[in-house]
Design an enzyme around this catalytic site. Structure first.
Site: not given
Ligand code: BGC
Length: 468
Positions: A211, A96, A157
């Site tokens: 994350d 994203r 992450s």
């Protein structure tokens, strides 16, 4: 405990209401290997705590399994953060790009999701970073921010050994990624190089983060007691606020807070045998067929990438043993990863005794010939697997709360398993309540977009500290 009658009895002290007593006795008996009683969980908690101490200490860190990487994030947000930021979020099957605007307690976000094609997940690292850079370029052009050099927070992450807020060396890949040429490299440098190769956008990467850190920051922005960030999604991990003195791998001068967020990388717990006492043959077989055999053994018992596959492997075993589907396997049932974690959540969301969604799933799996007894058994297998995952998480969270010694801690949580499994939160909280020391309380809050808002907050908090 033997289980001779048709109706099985749970062991003494167990929560009696959680499964349908009509489960086939043989299957009930076989699945007991996934039950973790409090004594076993306490043993794991002791071992997890020792692992954390080893990760934090300079002399034991190099050989420690739970790495406890310092994140270089020393301050939690206080709500006064302001500014416009870009954020990138890489950590699962999607990638994203976000534009985040913070303004004293308010947060506006625009984002775009891009798929990561399967061949890129296991191809050359250069292709992965070129793909990221091209998605970023597309986004900033569409959103008309191409002429502004905005600070960017990069949520990456995977296990990163950080050497600074914007330097992160990849220690290993997890979650099905396996790109060449990235392990041992600084991922921020690789991103900058990919952007330079394109030469059509300018960015200023000012922080790289996990994350879990994003989740903690995002929740701490709303709740001042938040001290732990937890992800139970495709992968599993947590971070927590540690006293700087205890974090021996963090050599920076104390800038005032005396604290630093530690990224545990707890998915690796057990890679040295610490989980052998609870791992089953099915766990071993899942691990052997994975791209990272012998690694991330805790994660493989907990996270969304693996829970469906564990259920599928049990179904195959029981069918071969003649205990399900009249011994008949379908093609789909024999296909690796075909039975997803979403299926597991949906099956457990059916009303007890009704198998409406489960019937559709079984049709999708080529198992339309399943009997009512098969449906009862499948639901029970799913329940055993998700329950074990929730209990392992509960044990890890209580270990952290005990370690911090704070009597009222909020845990910020994100991830698809936590969010979409119908009973995960309840199971986790119930078990934590049993395991926690008297006098300690906790809260669990759902994070709202840790990887976006959290990344912007890390960038903003860092910017506040920079000397003018
Ligand atoms: C990674 C962690 C990450 C977790 C949750 C694990 O596989 O190693 O860095 O935080 O997944 O996304």
């Amino acid at each position: 405990m033997s289980c001779k009658s048709k109706v099985c009895n749970p062991p003494a002290g167990a929560d009696v209401k959680w499964y349908d007593p009509k489960v086939s006795p043989n299957i009930f008996e076989a699945m007991k290997e996934t039950w973790l009683d409090n004594a076993k969980l306490q043993t794991l908690m002791t071992s997890f705590r020792e692992n954390i101490e080893r990760g934090l200490k300079k002399d034991t860190h190099p050989t420690s399994i739970v790495k406890c990487f310092p994140t270089y994030v020393q301050d939690l947000p206080d709500g006064t953060e302001k500014g416009k930021f870009l954020a990138l979020d890489l950590g699962g099957t999607n990638f994203r790009v976000l534009l985040v605007e913070l303004d004293v307690g308010k947060c506006d976000m625009k984002s775009k999701i891009f798929a990561i094609p399967a061949d890129i997940m296991v191809g050359p690292g250069v292709d992965l970073f070129d793909h990221i850079a091209s998605c970023l370029a597309e986004f900033v052009k569409e959103d008309d921010v191409v002429d502004q050099i905005l600070p960017l927070g990069f949520t990456f992450s995977f296990p990163l050994m950080q050497k600074g807020l914007c330097v992160g060396i990849l220690e290993r890949w997890t979650k099905g990624f396996n790109c060449d040429g990235v392990i041992g490299e600084d991922v921020v440098k690789l991103l900058n190089e990919a952007i330079q190769r394109r030469d059509d956008v300018k960015i200023d990467v000012c922080a790289v983060l996990n994350d879990t850190t994003g989740t903690l920051m995002s929740c701490a922005w709303k709740n001042k007691n938040c001290r732990i960030g937890l992800i139970v999604g495709t992968g599993n991990n947590a971070c927590y606020v540690e006293t700087q003195q205890n974090a021996e791998m963090f050599d920076e001068p104390d800038m005032g807070s005396g604290k630093v967020i530690i990224n545990l990388e707890m998915g690796a717990f057990g890679d040295d045998g610490a989980l052998d006492c609870i791992r089953t043959d099915i766990d071993k077989s899942l691990d052997e067929d994975s791209v990272n055999a012998g690694r991330q053994l805790h994660e493989k018992m907990i996270s969304g990438m693996y829970l469906g596959e564990l259920v599928r492997l049990y179904m195959v075993k029981f069918t071969k043993d003649g205990l399900m589907f009249e011994g008949k396997l379908s093609d789909a049932l024999q296909e690796r990863d075909k039975f997803t974690c979403t299926y597991l959540s949906e099956i457990e969301a059916d009303q007890p005794g009704k198998y409406i969604r489960q019937r559709e799933i079984l049709n999708e799996m080529g198992l339309s010939y399943a009997s009512e007894q098969d449906c009862i058994n499948i639901r029970y297998i799913c329940e055993c697997i998700s329950r074990r995952s929730a209990h392992l998480i509960a044990a890890a969270m209580v270990t952290l709360i005990n370690k911090m010694g704070e009597t009222n801690v909020t845990i910020g949580v994100d991830g698809s398993v936590y969010k979409y499994h119908p009973h995960f939160r309840r199971l986790m909280i119930q078990k934590m309540t049993e395991l926690i020391k008297p006098g300690f309380t906790f809260d669990v809050m759902l994070s709202e977009d840790g990887s976006g808002r959290g990344a912007a907050l890390v960038a903003a908090v860092a910017a506040k500290k920079k000397p003018a």
